[in-house]
Design a protein around this motif. Structure first.
Motif, mmCIF file in Angstrom:
data_model
loop_
_atom_site.group_PDB
_atom_site.id
_atom_site.type_symbol
_atom_site.label_atom_id
_atom_site.label_comp_id
_atom_site.label_asym_id
_atom_site.label_seq_id
_atom_site.Cartn_x
_atom_site.Cartn_y
_atom_site.Cartn_z
ATOM 1 N N GLY A 391 15.185 27.689 -10.295
ATOM 2 C CA GLY A 391 16.432 27.283 -10.782
ATOM 3 C C GLY A 391 17.446 27.477 -9.766
ATOM 4 O O GLY A 391 19.359 27.986 -10.182
ATOM 5 N N GLN A 392 17.217 27.883 -8.862
ATOM 6 C CA GLN A 392 18.373 27.721 -7.831
ATOM 7 C C GLN A 392 18.892 27.102 -6.616
ATOM 8 O O GLN A 392 17.470 26.585 -6.623
ATOM 9 N N GLY A 393 19.620 26.898 -6.360
ATOM 10 C CA GLY A 393 20.347 25.891 -5.504
ATOM 11 C C GLY A 393 20.273 25.267 -4.512
ATOM 12 O O GLY A 393 20.953 24.991 -3.596
ATOM 13 N N GLU A 394 20.250 27.401 -3.795
ATOM 14 C CA GLU A 394 20.916 27.080 -2.150
ATOM 15 C C GLU A 394 19.622 26.416 -1.744
ATOM 16 O O GLU A 394 20.451 25.553 -0.287
ATOM 17 N N MET A 395 18.868 25.994 -1.737
ATOM 18 C CA MET A 395 17.950 25.008 -0.960
ATOM 19 C C MET A 395 18.742 23.667 -0.718
ATOM 20 O O MET A 395 18.679 22.604 0.112
ATOM 21 N N LEU A 396 18.583 23.272 -2.212
ATOM 22 C CA LEU A 396 19.415 21.632 -2.824
ATOM 23 C C LEU A 396 20.483 21.198 -2.192
ATOM 24 O O LEU A 396 20.876 20.597 -0.972
ATOM 25 N N ALA A 397 21.416 23.390 -1.675
ATOM 26 C CA ALA A 397 23.114 22.562 -1.037
ATOM 27 C C ALA A 397 22.667 22.332 0.893
ATOM 28 O O ALA A 397 23.337 21.696 0.506
ATOM 29 N N CYS A 398 21.607 23.419 0.896
ATOM 30 C CA CYS A 398 21.579 23.162 2.614
ATOM 31 C C CYS A 398 20.652 21.951 3.038
ATOM 32 O O CYS A 398 21.291 21.389 4.000
ATOM 33 N N ASN A 399 20.130 20.970 2.189
ATOM 34 C CA ASN A 399 19.373 19.800 2.365
ATOM 35 C C ASN A 399 20.601 18.801 2.283
ATOM 36 O O ASN A 399 20.549 17.906 2.991
ATOM 37 N N VAL A 400 21.535 18.520 1.447
ATOM 38 C CA VAL A 400 22.486 18.220 1.028
ATOM 39 C C VAL A 400 23.624 18.021 1.936
ATOM 40 O O VAL A 400 24.316 17.231 2.557
ATOM 41 N N LEU A 401 23.532 19.294 2.391
ATOM 42 C CA LEU A 401 24.641 19.601 3.573
ATOM 43 C C LEU A 401 24.084 18.768 5.242
ATOM 44 O O LEU A 401 25.195 18.265 5.690
ATOM 45 N N ALA A 402 22.490 19.028 4.981
ATOM 46 C CA ALA A 402 22.051 18.289 6.113
ATOM 47 C C ALA A 402 22.429 16.666 6.212
ATOM 48 O O ALA A 402 22.762 16.363 7.004
ATOM 49 N N ILE A 403 22.583 16.665 5.476
ATOM 50 C CA ILE A 403 22.076 15.098 5.146
ATOM 51 C C ILE A 403 23.749 14.403 5.529
ATOM 52 O O ILE A 403 23.623 13.478 5.719
ATOM 53 N N VAL A 404 24.345 15.015 4.922
ATOM 54 C CA VAL A 404 26.405 14.767 5.020
ATOM 55 C C VAL A 404 26.429 15.159 6.220
ATOM 56 O O VAL A 404 26.914 13.830 7.073
ATOM 57 N N ILE A 405 26.013 16.329 7.097
ATOM 58 C CA ILE A 405 25.904 16.341 8.331
ATOM 59 C C ILE A 405 25.713 15.447 9.479
ATOM 60 O O ILE A 405 25.673 14.706 10.826
ATOM 61 N N ILE A 406 24.374 14.706 8.927
ATOM 62 C CA ILE A 406 23.837 14.095 9.538
ATOM 63 C C ILE A 406 24.250 13.081 9.565
ATOM 64 O O ILE A 406 24.217 12.322 11.236
ATOM 65 N N THR A 407 24.668 11.931 9.029
ATOM 66 C CA THR A 407 25.251 11.032 8.745
ATOM 67 C C THR A 407 26.403 10.522 9.771
ATOM 68 O O THR A 407 27.105 9.914 9.859
#
Length: 467
Positions: A391-407
């Motif tokens: 129920g916590q979004g830390e891993m999702l936030a990290c992976n979304v950050l990776a999506i933005v940074i890689i792109t």
């Protein structure tokens, strides 16, 4: 042996024999063999890419795309040897969060450090990221431009991303003592690091290069490849290669104390299989709904969509979740394909939808479905898990950050690079060459050239044709 006889072997000889002929080889030997074996499987994917791309283009360009796939491997090997490995993994434990600074040209103690088996395995991944681009710009890209961007990707662009996510010092790494948001990016085998990098570069390259003649505009239509058998063969070879890509990313096999590495590897093989199967079947029926036909090529792309989607989370999700991830991956691929068509970006083999869009979904899916027990086995940290378990979004936030940074990183590096090639007249072949076909224009003839003397005419016997 009597008491007065000397031992048959000296202590040094006995030590050598024990080390080399023991029934239970030391863990290091097992791990070296594991990486070499899986590195060969990943390298075999180059053959899969070659067959898939060749079948997806017209016969007049088959020899050209095959040559480019070979050039990619050769250029990639030199690029990763010279600077790529150093930028990715060359400063272990030194705290450089952005880029590695050691082991250029595999020098300065490399053999006693990471080891040649590590270089070989990681090179196969780097070459994969570069090869993804070849199909997207097929049938109109100059050979020198292809060699140039293969070097750029394997020597610099991909290694920097690999350093961020996979090295012990990278700022997005989950291996840091204090990772981003206490989790870091969870990308076990490279949905983001490999496939998003290659897929983003493919889409940018196709956009800058422009569509093939006759693809869009008045009278424009979809351009069919010339060989479905080659597409299917390439897909199966890629699928086989993925069993080196995903299970091999454990980087070891020896069952060390307090680890479940063999279990992780075997479970990863199962999640990889189920995601591919789910993606293939889903995409077959999705495109039957859209077109009214059972399209073999689209089923192949669905298999690849499932494989890319599971790559990030293959070691940390449950087997049932792998089926769901492959299912959604087919829709991610289809959405990406329709979007590119709407934008009139001509990706000849749909590399961008498969690798970029499904790579994005793979990172998101991992952050949703990662289970704590699997995280403990694969990463050694059971307190971290996906959104659906915690129920916590830390891993999702990290992976979304990776999506933005890689792109953003790939866009900032590759868009100016492709634009410079185009401005210099080095990117696209002339209209005349494209119309005639690159095989006849650049390679001396068709890949399927047959002379009349090579074919025996049927002989008639008693009014019947003897074959």
């Amino acid at each position: 042996m009597s008491g007065g006889e000397p031992p048959p072997f000296s202590p040094e000889q006995q030590k050598y024999l024990d080390a080399h002929y023991s029934n239970s080889p030391p863990p290091d030997y097992v791990d070296v063999h594991w990486l070499l074996y899986n590195g060969v499987l990943v390298f075999l994917m180059q053959c899969g890419f070659a067959m898939l791309c060749a079948g997806s283009v017209r016969a007049k360009n088959a020899q050209n795309i095959l040559l480019k796939n070979i050039v990619d491997v050769c250029v990639g090997a030199l690029g990763f040897w010279s600077t790529g490995f150093a930028f990715a993994y060359g400063n272990r434990g030194t705290g450089n969060f952005f880029i590695g600074t050691k082991y250029f040209f595999l020098s300065k103690g490399f053999a006693g450090g990471p080891g040649y088996h590590t270089w070989f395995f990681q090179f196969a991944f780097a070459a994969t990221a570069a090869t993804i681009v070849s199909g997207a710009v097929a049938e109109r890209c100059q050979l020198k431009a292809y060699a140039a961007y293969s070097a750029m990707l394997t020597a610099f662009v991909y290694p920097v991303v690999a350093h961020w996510v996979w090295s012990e010092d990278g700022w997005l790494s989950s291996q840091l003592h204090d990772p981003v948001l206490g989790v870091g990016v969870v990308d076990f085998a490279g949905s983001g690091v490999v496939h998003m990098v290659g897929g983003a570069a493919a889409g940018i390259g196709a956009y800058v290069l422009g569509p093939r003649r006759g693809r869009f505009g008045p009278g424009g239509k979809k351009i069919q490849g010339h060989s479905t058998p080659l597409v299917v063969l390439g897909t199966f070879i890629l699928w086989i290669g993925w069993y080196g890509f995903n299970p091999g990313s454990t980087l070891m096999l020896a069952d060390l104390p307090a680890t479940g590495i063999p279990f992780v590897a075997e479970k990863t093989a199962v999640t990889t299989t189920l995601a591919a199967a789910s993606g293939g079947l889903t995409n077959l029926f999705v495109h039957h709904y859209l077109s009214g036909f059972y399209d073999v090529g689209e089923m192949c792309n669905g298999v690849l969509a499932g494989l890319v989607s599971i790559t990030a989370g293959c070691s940390v999700v449950e087997v049932w979740a792998a089926v769901v991830i492959g299912f959604v991956g087919a829709f991610a691929y289809t959405a990406g394909s329709l979007l590119l068509e709407k934008l009139e970006i001509d990706d000849a083999v749909n590399a961008t939808p498969v690798h970029y869009f499904c790579g994005v979904w793979g990172l998101i899916a991992t952050a949703l479905f990662a289970r704590g027990e699997n995280m403990r086995n694969a990463y050694g940290v059971g307190s971290r898990a996906g959104l659906f378990y915690t129920g916590q979004g830390e891993m999702l936030a990290c992976n979304v950050l990776a999506i933005v940074i890689i792109t953003a990183w790939v866009g900032l590096m590759m868009f100016p690079f492709f634009t410079a090639l185009k401005s210099a007249g080095l990117f696209r072949v002339s209209d005349e060459v494209e119309e005639a076909g690159l095989d006849d224009s650049k390679h001396g003839g068709s890949a399927y050239e047959m002379k009349e003397k090579d074919v025996e005419a049927p002989q008639k016997i008693s009014g019947k044709v003897k074959e």
